[in-house]
Design a protein around this motif. Sequence first.
Motif, short mmCIF file in Angstrom:
data_model
loop_
_atom_site.label_atom_id
_atom_site.label_comp_id
_atom_site.label_asym_id
_atom_site.label_seq_id
_atom_site.Cartn_x
_atom_site.Cartn_y
_atom_site.Cartn_z
N TYR A 108 -2.09 133.81 -45.88
CA TYR A 108 -1.43 135.11 -45.83
C TYR A 108 -1.26 135.47 -44.36
O TYR A 108 -2.20 135.38 -43.58
N THR A 109 -0.04 135.85 -43.97
CA THR A 109 0.25 136.24 -42.60
C THR A 109 0.88 137.62 -42.59
O THR A 109 1.78 137.89 -43.39
N GLN A 110 0.40 138.47 -41.69
CA GLN A 110 0.99 139.79 -41.53
C GLN A 110 1.17 140.06 -40.04
O GLN A 110 0.30 139.74 -39.24
N TYR A 111 2.30 140.64 -39.70
CA TYR A 111 2.63 140.94 -38.30
C TYR A 111 2.60 142.43 -38.04
O TYR A 111 2.90 143.24 -38.92
N ASN A 112 2.27 142.77 -36.80
CA ASN A 112 2.37 144.13 -36.30
C ASN A 112 2.89 143.99 -34.87
O ASN A 112 2.15 143.72 -33.95
N GLU A 113 4.21 144.14 -34.73
CA GLU A 113 4.92 143.87 -33.49
C GLU A 113 4.56 142.46 -33.01
O GLU A 113 4.75 141.52 -33.76
N GLU A 114 3.99 142.28 -31.82
CA GLU A 114 3.66 140.93 -31.35
C GLU A 114 2.29 140.46 -31.86
O GLU A 114 1.91 139.31 -31.64
N ARG A 115 1.56 141.31 -32.54
CA ARG A 115 0.25 140.93 -33.09
C ARG A 115 0.41 140.25 -34.43
O ARG A 115 1.32 140.55 -35.18
N LYS A 116 -0.51 139.35 -34.73
CA LYS A 116 -0.42 138.58 -35.97
C LYS A 116 -1.83 138.36 -36.52
O LYS A 116 -2.76 138.10 -35.77
N VAL A 117 -1.98 138.47 -37.84
CA VAL A 117 -3.24 138.13 -38.49
C VAL A 117 -2.95 137.09 -39.55
O VAL A 117 -1.96 137.16 -40.27
N ASP A 118 -3.80 136.04 -39.59
CA ASP A 118 -3.71 134.97 -40.60
C ASP A 118 -4.99 134.96 -41.41
O ASP A 118 -6.08 134.98 -40.85
N VAL A 119 -4.85 134.91 -42.74
CA VAL A 119 -5.99 134.77 -43.64
C VAL A 119 -5.75 133.49 -44.44
O VAL A 119 -4.72 133.36 -45.11
N ASP A 120 -6.68 132.55 -44.36
CA ASP A 120 -6.53 131.25 -45.02
C ASP A 120 -7.22 131.25 -46.37
O ASP A 120 -8.44 131.39 -46.46
N PHE A 121 -6.43 131.13 -47.43
CA PHE A 121 -6.96 131.03 -48.79
C PHE A 121 -6.87 129.60 -49.31
O PHE A 121 -6.87 129.38 -50.51
N GLY A 122 -6.76 128.62 -48.41
CA GLY A 122 -6.58 127.23 -48.80
C GLY A 122 -7.59 126.75 -49.82
O GLY A 122 -7.24 126.27 -50.88
N THR A 123 -8.86 126.91 -49.54
CA THR A 123 -9.92 126.58 -50.49
C THR A 123 -10.97 127.68 -50.43
O THR A 123 -11.48 127.99 -49.37
N GLN A 124 -11.25 128.26 -51.58
CA GLN A 124 -12.25 129.31 -51.68
C GLN A 124 -13.36 128.82 -52.59
O GLN A 124 -13.09 128.23 -53.63
N VAL A 125 -14.61 129.07 -52.21
CA VAL A 125 -15.76 128.66 -53.01
C VAL A 125 -16.57 129.91 -53.34
O VAL A 125 -16.91 130.69 -52.45
N PHE A 126 -16.85 130.09 -54.63
CA PHE A 126 -17.64 131.22 -55.10
C PHE A 126 -18.90 130.69 -55.77
O PHE A 126 -18.83 129.75 -56.57
N ILE A 127 -20.03 131.26 -55.45
CA ILE A 127 -21.30 130.95 -56.11
C ILE A 127 -21.65 132.16 -56.97
O ILE A 127 -21.58 133.29 -56.49
N HIS A 128 -22.02 131.91 -58.21
CA HIS A 128 -22.39 133.03 -59.07
C HIS A 128 -23.68 132.73 -59.82
O HIS A 128 -23.99 131.59 -60.12
N ALA A 129 -24.42 133.80 -60.08
CA ALA A 129 -25.66 133.73 -60.84
C ALA A 129 -25.88 135.07 -61.49
O ALA A 129 -25.44 136.10 -60.97
N GLY A 130 -26.54 135.07 -62.61
CA GLY A 130 -26.79 136.34 -63.28
C GLY A 130 -27.42 136.15 -64.64
O GLY A 130 -27.98 135.09 -64.94
N PHE A 131 -27.29 137.17 -65.45
CA PHE A 131 -27.82 137.11 -66.81
C PHE A 131 -26.80 137.71 -67.76
O PHE A 131 -25.98 138.52 -67.37
N GLY A 132 -26.88 137.28 -69.01
CA GLY A 132 -26.00 137.79 -70.05
C GLY A 132 -26.79 138.40 -71.17
O GLY A 132 -27.91 137.96 -71.46
N ILE A 133 -26.23 139.43 -71.77
CA ILE A 133 -26.85 140.08 -72.91
C ILE A 133 -25.84 140.12 -74.04
O ILE A 133 -24.72 140.58 -73.86
N LYS A 134 -26.23 139.61 -75.20
CA LYS A 134 -25.36 139.64 -76.38
C LYS A 134 -25.70 140.86 -77.21
O LYS A 134 -26.87 141.15 -77.48
N PHE A 135 -24.67 141.57 -77.63
CA PHE A 135 -24.87 142.76 -78.47
C PHE A 135 -24.51 142.47 -79.90
O PHE A 135 -23.70 141.70 -80.23
#
Length: 135
Positions: A108-135
């Motif tokens: 993702y690239t966004q410009y503000n006049e001559e300024r530029k920001v780049d955000v790379d979403f090429g590979t994202q890794v998420f770690i998750h842990a938790g508990f589940g409750i069945k109703f």
Amino acid sequence: GEGEVDAMADFRSSLYNFKAGSTYNVSFNKYAGFQVGAGLNAVYLSGRFSAYEVLMNPTGSETLSNNLTTTEEAEWQVGGYVDASAYYNLNERVSVFSGAQVQSGSSYTQYNEERKVDVDFGTQVFIHAGFGIKF
């Protein structure tokens, strides 16, 4: 006295992640199992990119800030994901789980006049842990 002028940029964003796909469950016994999944993901990103001019006062009194420009943009990105989790049933209603998800995207690239920001979403890794409750 003399003051010093400095330029600053501030990028703030909101990210919403949606995914749709299949999940397959493999039970080892009535207590433990493993889940794997794969599918498509869509990411909605909105960004606010502001540039400031800051006057640093050498006397120590209040610093002045002048907002130069602000741009706001948003876009959707589509990619894919795979995930895997292991779980253990503590009893018939409560379980604990842990796993990871790998997700693809683009940049993702966004410009503000001559300024530029780049955000790379090429590979994202998420770690998750938790508990589940069945109703």
